[in-house]
Design a protein around this motif. Structure first.
Motif, PDB file in Angstrom:
ATOM      1  N   THR A 112      -8.312 -13.671  11.620  1.00  0.00           N
ATOM      2  CA  THR A 112      -9.274 -13.259  12.638  1.00  0.00           C
ATOM      3  C   THR A 112      -9.292 -11.737  12.568  1.00  0.00           C
ATOM      4  O   THR A 112      -8.412 -11.063  13.095  1.00  0.00           O
ATOM      5  CB  THR A 112      -8.860 -13.749  14.038  1.00  0.00           C
ATOM      6  N   VAL A 113     -10.286 -11.201  11.885  1.00  0.00           N
ATOM      7  CA  VAL A 113     -10.265  -9.774  11.545  1.00  0.00           C
ATOM      8  C   VAL A 113     -10.637  -8.858  12.705  1.00  0.00           C
ATOM      9  O   VAL A 113     -10.298  -7.678  12.676  1.00  0.00           O
ATOM     10  CB  VAL A 113     -11.158  -9.462  10.321  1.00  0.00           C
ATOM     11  N   LEU A 119      -7.086  -3.795   7.012  1.00  0.00           N
ATOM     12  CA  LEU A 119      -7.266  -4.925   6.117  1.00  0.00           C
ATOM     13  C   LEU A 119      -6.706  -4.590   4.738  1.00  0.00           C
ATOM     14  O   LEU A 119      -6.896  -3.484   4.236  1.00  0.00           O
ATOM     15  CB  LEU A 119      -8.750  -5.277   5.988  1.00  0.00           C
ATOM     16  N   LYS A 120      -6.032  -5.564   4.136  1.00  0.00           N
ATOM     17  CA  LYS A 120      -5.474  -5.397   2.798  1.00  0.00           C
ATOM     18  C   LYS A 120      -6.247  -6.315   1.850  1.00  0.00           C
ATOM     19  O   LYS A 120      -6.417  -7.499   2.127  1.00  0.00           O
ATOM     20  CB  LYS A 120      -3.988  -5.772   2.814  1.00  0.00           C
ATOM     21  N   ARG A 121      -6.701  -5.760   0.735  1.00  0.00           N
ATOM     22  CA  ARG A 121      -7.505  -6.523  -0.228  1.00  0.00           C
ATOM     23  C   ARG A 121      -6.861  -6.487  -1.606  1.00  0.00           C
ATOM     24  O   ARG A 121      -6.139  -5.561  -1.946  1.00  0.00           O
ATOM     25  CB  ARG A 121      -8.909  -5.936  -0.324  1.00  0.00           C
ATOM     26  N   LEU A 127      -9.437 -10.707   0.975  1.00  0.00           N
ATOM     27  CA  LEU A 127      -8.523 -10.295   2.032  1.00  0.00           C
ATOM     28  C   LEU A 127      -7.180 -10.997   1.870  1.00  0.00           C
ATOM     29  O   LEU A 127      -7.122 -12.200   1.610  1.00  0.00           O
ATOM     30  CB  LEU A 127      -9.133 -10.643   3.387  1.00  0.00           C
ATOM     31  N   LEU A 128      -6.086 -10.208   2.007  1.00  0.00           N
ATOM     32  CA  LEU A 128      -4.730 -10.734   1.809  1.00  0.00           C
ATOM     33  C   LEU A 128      -3.944 -10.703   3.108  1.00  0.00           C
ATOM     34  O   LEU A 128      -4.046  -9.760   3.889  1.00  0.00           O
ATOM     35  CB  LEU A 128      -3.984  -9.887   0.770  1.00  0.00           C
ATOM     36  N   ASN A 129      -3.097 -11.711   3.288  1.00  0.00           N
ATOM     37  CA  ASN A 129      -2.198 -11.697   4.443  1.00  0.00           C
ATOM     38  C   ASN A 129      -0.975 -10.840   4.125  1.00  0.00           C
ATOM     39  O   ASN A 129      -0.852 -10.285   3.027  1.00  0.00           O
ATOM     40  CB  ASN A 129      -1.836 -13.115   4.911  1.00  0.00           C
ATOM     41  N   VAL A 134      -4.048 -14.806  -0.529  1.00  0.00           N
ATOM     42  CA  VAL A 134      -5.452 -14.730  -0.158  1.00  0.00           C
ATOM     43  C   VAL A 134      -5.701 -15.640   1.046  1.00  0.00           C
ATOM     44  O   VAL A 134      -5.278 -16.799   1.059  1.00  0.00           O
ATOM     45  CB  VAL A 134      -6.344 -15.171  -1.346  1.00  0.00           C
ATOM     46  N   TYR A 135      -6.356 -15.104   2.052  1.00  0.00           N
ATOM     47  CA  TYR A 135      -6.735 -15.917   3.196  1.00  0.00           C
ATOM     48  C   TYR A 135      -7.750 -16.972   2.756  1.00  0.00           C
ATOM     49  O   TYR A 135      -8.660 -16.682   1.991  1.00  0.00           O
ATOM     50  CB  TYR A 135      -7.383 -15.062   4.302  1.00  0.00           C
TER      51      TYR A 135
END
Length: 139
Positions: A112-113, A119-121, A127-129, A134-135
């Motif tokens: 839930t951005v 944010l980490k990509r 998008l990465l947790n 990867v989410y």
């Protein structure tokens, strides 16, 4: 996201820590308006669960939607978004008889951005947790 559903359960996802129901004006009011101060005291210290990113197997989904229908029809509170307050009471007060599995925003498969400070990509822009995974769903 369905690869993450490994048990017959209702899967609730949290928003970003450390913000709690009590600390959020919207969520605090939804819970207190619909259920009163006693229920707010009971669930208010929990991290907010986003009602829009829930997942469930068939039985738990039917139970949840039945609870939600009955609460909306029988509860006199009327505000835009009260389903979120109801959802948080169902999840954090364990009103579902079905098993509830709670996924963290930081480690789980759903992001839930809106509540994430950064944010980490990966190199592909996914998008990465926190664990570098990867989410499966970005909300």
């Amino acid at each position: 996201p369905f690869v993450h559903v490994k048990e017959d359960a209702f899967y609730a996802t949290l928003e970003q820590r450390p913000k709690t129901i009590q600390q959020c004006g919207w969520n605090r009011k939804w819970v207190s308006d619909c259920f009163g101060q006693g229920v707010l005291r009971k669930v208010g210290d929990n991290v907010i669960s986003c009602s829009g990113t829930s997942l469930a197997t068939w039985g738990p989904a039917l139970e949840y939607t039945g609870l939600m229908r009955n609460e909306i029809q029988g509860n006199s509170c009327e505000r835009n978004g009260v389903d979120q307050g109801m959802h948080n009471v169902f999840v954090h007060d364990r009103r579902l008889k079905s098993r509830i599995i709670i996924w963290d925003n930081e480690d789980g498969p759903i992001a839930t951005v809106q509540s994430m400070p950064k944010l980490k990509r990966d190199m592909y822009g996914r998008l990465l947790n926190r664990n570098g995974e990867v989410y499966a769903v970005v909300h």
